[in-house]
Write a protein that holds these residues in place. Structure first.
Motif, mmCIF file in Angstrom:
data_model
loop_
_atom_site.group_PDB
_atom_site.id
_atom_site.type_symbol
_atom_site.label_atom_id
_atom_site.label_comp_id
_atom_site.label_asym_id
_atom_site.label_seq_id
_atom_site.Cartn_x
_atom_site.Cartn_y
_atom_site.Cartn_z
ATOM 1 N N VAL A 43 0.854 -1.179 0.000
ATOM 2 C CA VAL A 43 0.000 0.000 0.000
ATOM 3 C C VAL A 43 0.892 1.233 0.000
ATOM 4 C CG1 VAL A 43 -0.224 -0.012 2.524
ATOM 5 C CG2 VAL A 43 -1.890 1.240 1.147
ATOM 6 N N VAL A 44 0.556 2.199 -0.836
ATOM 7 C CA VAL A 44 1.240 3.493 -0.852
ATOM 8 C C VAL A 44 0.282 4.519 -0.268
ATOM 9 C CG1 VAL A 44 2.226 5.301 -2.311
ATOM 10 C CG2 VAL A 44 2.675 2.885 -2.830
ATOM 11 N N LEU A 113 5.282 -6.852 -7.164
ATOM 12 C CA LEU A 113 3.978 -6.575 -6.570
ATOM 13 C C LEU A 113 2.925 -7.537 -7.094
ATOM 14 C CD1 LEU A 113 5.531 -3.888 -6.034
ATOM 15 C CD2 LEU A 113 3.351 -2.717 -6.275
ATOM 16 N N SER A 114 2.215 -8.169 -6.179
ATOM 17 C CA SER A 114 1.044 -8.952 -6.569
ATOM 18 C C SER A 114 -0.237 -8.152 -6.344
ATOM 19 C CB SER A 114 0.973 -10.245 -5.753
ATOM 20 O OG SER A 114 0.801 -9.961 -4.372
ATOM 21 N N GLU A 115 -0.145 -7.136 -5.481
ATOM 22 C CA GLU A 115 -1.308 -6.300 -5.165
ATOM 23 C C GLU A 115 -0.807 -4.924 -4.774
ATOM 24 O OE1 GLU A 115 -4.788 -6.088 -1.717
ATOM 25 O OE2 GLU A 115 -3.993 -8.041 -2.324
ATOM 26 N N PRO A 137 -3.964 0.785 -9.831
ATOM 27 C CA PRO A 137 -3.730 -0.076 -8.676
ATOM 28 C C PRO A 137 -4.782 -1.184 -8.613
ATOM 29 C CG PRO A 137 -4.902 1.877 -7.990
ATOM 30 C CD PRO A 137 -4.588 2.064 -9.453
ATOM 31 N N THR A 138 -4.574 -2.122 -7.713
ATOM 32 C CA THR A 138 -5.559 -3.171 -7.476
ATOM 33 C C THR A 138 -6.817 -2.585 -6.860
ATOM 34 O OG1 THR A 138 -3.698 -4.661 -7.037
ATOM 35 C CG2 THR A 138 -5.911 -5.434 -6.414
ATOM 36 N N MET A 159 -11.437 0.729 -10.685
ATOM 37 C CA MET A 159 -11.031 -0.382 -9.830
ATOM 38 C C MET A 159 -11.826 -0.366 -8.523
ATOM 39 S SD MET A 159 -9.116 2.454 -9.702
ATOM 40 C CE MET A 159 -7.973 2.093 -11.048
ATOM 41 N N PRO A 160 -11.795 -1.440 -7.737
ATOM 42 C CA PRO A 160 -12.467 -1.419 -6.434
ATOM 43 C C PRO A 160 -12.025 -0.212 -5.612
ATOM 44 C CG PRO A 160 -11.746 -3.634 -6.948
ATOM 45 C CD PRO A 160 -11.175 -2.750 -8.017
ATOM 46 N N TRP A 161 -13.007 0.425 -4.957
ATOM 47 C CA TRP A 161 -12.755 1.698 -4.275
ATOM 48 C C TRP A 161 -13.539 1.726 -2.967
ATOM 49 C CZ3 TRP A 161 -15.395 6.704 -6.414
ATOM 50 C CH2 TRP A 161 -15.127 7.786 -5.556
ATOM 51 N N TYR A 162 -12.830 2.081 -1.908
ATOM 52 C CA TYR A 162 -13.420 2.134 -0.573
ATOM 53 C C TYR A 162 -13.289 3.561 -0.056
ATOM 54 C CZ TYR A 162 -12.642 -2.759 -1.450
ATOM 55 O OH TYR A 162 -12.625 -3.994 -2.046
ATOM 56 N N LEU A 163 -14.426 4.162 0.282
ATOM 57 C CA LEU A 163 -14.472 5.559 0.716
ATOM 58 C C LEU A 163 -14.910 5.612 2.174
ATOM 59 C CD1 LEU A 163 -16.048 8.494 -1.305
ATOM 60 C CD2 LEU A 163 -16.192 8.368 1.172
#
Length: 217
Positions: A43-44, A113-115, A137-138, A159-163
């Protein structure tokens, strides 16, 4: 490709000069041991606004950082240009997008990187969202994106996104964030904490639980 287990840099080279980073390898602070051949999840993390005291040492950023570490992720937090020991000067969000791109490019060149998750808080969320399509990104994780302060009209993550948003945000218009997110074609998964302020005072444990629930695998 360089073996990332041998890397302990304090800086990488960006377009505006050197960028200060803080990196923890995958599994180093995990609650469970990982085999050396385990997939490398990273994670960045991008921090709040440079002109209002935002740095990679912000407590929301470090809470996210430590939580991802506990889940076995490698973490890379960094200071935007002109912050801490990073060279350059604040560039209104344009150069800061380049900073994120440079950090991710270095990581991809240095590790298998795998994820890859891009995570950001406040101004850092804006930078993440603006660069998501370019970096691919993943997944992305944004906390309190400053919808009322910047132009978000062209942002459409694929991409999948979490807010994650606090209902008592004293900096960002929380309802405007929610209204904007619900108008996007590919809507994010929204985690709403009615009593949380912008900086999640006394709500960091809740934030940690949300991240664990979302990213634990």
């Amino acid at each position: 490709m360089t073996d990332v287990t041998s890397l302990t840099p304090d800086f990488i080279v960006g377009q505006a000069g050197r960028l200060e980073i803080r990196m923890t390898r995958p599994g180093e602070n995990s609650t469970t041991s990982l085999a050396s051949d385990s997939p490398q999840k990273w994670v960045v993390l991008s921090h709040p606004h440079p002109q209002f005291g935002g740095t990679m040492n912000n407590k929301v950023v470090t809470t996210m950082e430590k939580t991802f570490q506990s889940l076995g992720y490698g973490t890379l937090a960094y200071n935007f240009r002109g912050v801490g020991e990073s060279e350059g000067t604040y560039d209104g969000g344009r150069g800061e997008q380049q900073d994120l791109y440079d950090v991710v490019r270095w990581l991809r060149e240095s590790a298998n990187l795998s994820e890859l998750v891009l995570a950001g808080f406040s101004f850092g969320s804006y930078i993440v969202l603006k660069q998501a399509d370019q970096i691919q990104p993943t997944a992305i994780c944004t906390v309190a994106p400053p919808v009322s302060m910047y132009d978000f009209s062209d942002i459409e993550p694929t991409m999948p996104w979490y807010l994650i948003q606090g209902g008592q945000d004293e900096v960002i218009d929380a309802r405007e964030v929610l209204d904007w997110a619900m108008q996007i074609k590919k809507q994010p998964d929204v985690f709403w904490r009615a009593e949380a302020s912008h900086f999640f005072h006394r709500q960091l444990i809740w934030l940690k639980k949300i991240l664990i629930t979302t990213f634990e695998k």
